[in-house]
Design an enzyme around this catalytic site. Sequence first.
Site, PDB file in Angstrom:
ATOM      1  N   MET A 109      31.904  36.020  45.127  1.00 32.44           N
ATOM      2  CA  MET A 109      32.164  36.485  46.486  1.00 32.44           C
ATOM      3  C   MET A 109      31.825  37.965  46.608  1.00 32.44           C
ATOM      4  O   MET A 109      32.366  38.780  45.859  1.00 32.44           O
ATOM      5  CB  MET A 109      33.643  36.281  46.845  1.00 32.44           C
ATOM      6  CG  MET A 109      34.104  34.838  46.815  1.00 32.44           C
ATOM      7  SD  MET A 109      35.894  34.702  47.114  1.00 32.44           S
ATOM      8  CE  MET A 109      36.525  35.212  45.504  1.00 32.44           C
ATOM      9  N   ILE A 155      39.131  35.655  39.503  1.00 38.94           N
ATOM     10  CA  ILE A 155      38.709  36.781  38.673  1.00 38.94           C
ATOM     11  C   ILE A 155      38.473  38.003  39.548  1.00 38.94           C
ATOM     12  O   ILE A 155      37.693  37.949  40.503  1.00 38.94           O
ATOM     13  CB  ILE A 155      37.419  36.445  37.896  1.00 38.94           C
ATOM     14  CG1 ILE A 155      37.638  35.206  37.023  1.00 38.94           C
ATOM     15  CG2 ILE A 155      36.984  37.625  37.035  1.00 38.94           C
ATOM     16  CD1 ILE A 155      36.381  34.710  36.344  1.00 38.94           C
ATOM     17  N   GLY A 171      35.718  41.630  46.895  1.00 43.12           N
ATOM     18  CA  GLY A 171      34.693  41.275  45.921  1.00 43.12           C
ATOM     19  C   GLY A 171      35.252  40.694  44.637  1.00 43.12           C
ATOM     20  O   GLY A 171      36.030  41.337  43.955  1.00 43.12           O
ATOM     21  N   SER A 172      34.844  39.470  44.284  1.00 44.42           N
ATOM     22  CA  SER A 172      35.462  38.802  43.148  1.00 44.42           C
ATOM     23  C   SER A 172      34.738  37.496  42.834  1.00 44.42           C
ATOM     24  O   SER A 172      33.650  37.240  43.334  1.00 44.42           O
ATOM     25  CB  SER A 172      36.935  38.531  43.459  1.00 44.42           C
ATOM     26  OG  SER A 172      37.070  38.066  44.794  1.00 44.42           O
ATOM     27  N   ARG A 173      35.375  36.641  42.011  1.00 43.42           N
ATOM     28  CA  ARG A 173      34.745  35.388  41.590  1.00 43.42           C
ATOM     29  C   ARG A 173      35.800  34.326  41.340  1.00 43.42           C
ATOM     30  O   ARG A 173      36.927  34.624  40.946  1.00 43.42           O
ATOM     31  CB  ARG A 173      33.943  35.637  40.308  1.00 43.42           C
ATOM     32  CG  ARG A 173      33.038  34.497  39.917  1.00 43.42           C
ATOM     33  CD  ARG A 173      32.206  34.902  38.733  1.00 43.42           C
ATOM     34  NE  ARG A 173      32.671  34.287  37.497  1.00 43.42           N
ATOM     35  CZ  ARG A 173      32.292  34.667  36.290  1.00 43.42           C
ATOM     36  NH1 ARG A 173      31.466  35.696  36.154  1.00 43.42           N
ATOM     37  NH2 ARG A 173      32.735  34.044  35.221  1.00 43.42           N
TER      38      ARG A 173
END
Length: 232
Positions: free
Chosen positions: A102, A159, A189-191
């Site tokens: 993301m 994450i 912002g991440s995953r």
Amino acid sequence: MSLFNTVRNTIVPVHKEGYPFVAAFFVASLVLGWIFKPLFWIGMIFTLWCAYFFRDPERVTPQDDDLVISPADGKVSAIQMVTPPAELNLGSEPMLRISVFMNVFNCHVNRAPMHGRIVSINYRSGSFVNAELDKASEDNERNGLVIETGHGQIGVVQIAGLVARRILCWANPNEPVDAGERFGLIRFGSRLDVFLPAGAAPRVSLGQTAVAGETVIAEFASAKGPVISRRS
């Protein structure tokens, strides 16, 4: 249809976790505008961006127990067989991992990929390297959920990324969860990694755009045959 209903159905709602940030940007805009009027409009641009970031649209989730739904909006950044994180207690055998990255422009509300029951939730502190890098799975701050489904246990790992500094999870162990149900959010912002046991086949390709709660990212084999055609 009344004008009020038209506006309500058109405007995407903002998640409550974003209220303090939107309010802070708005107040800052007022203060800056009091100092120098053009700064108000610059501040309002950031206020609108913040509201956009914390948007929480409704989604229509496919209802099939064999389907695995994307837990996040973003780009499919990895499809590979890897050993799941030790804290998930999913064993040492490789599992299918599908990762969705993301960026700061994606909706960051996270959704459950399958129906089931939450077995455990495990938080691990860590660093904040770019979440798109493979080592982020091991090094970064993360929060892992294990969900018992009709096809066995799956793992879902939030994450944190280079900018993200806060993982939120509203789920609790032993609670039931529906596919597409909101369970958390990661700021800026991440995953999301999904770990799937044997029998699951990917239904997305690298670089594909995924929509949380709607895009089918994998499917388990069943007697009724596949629901989704395999993506090349």
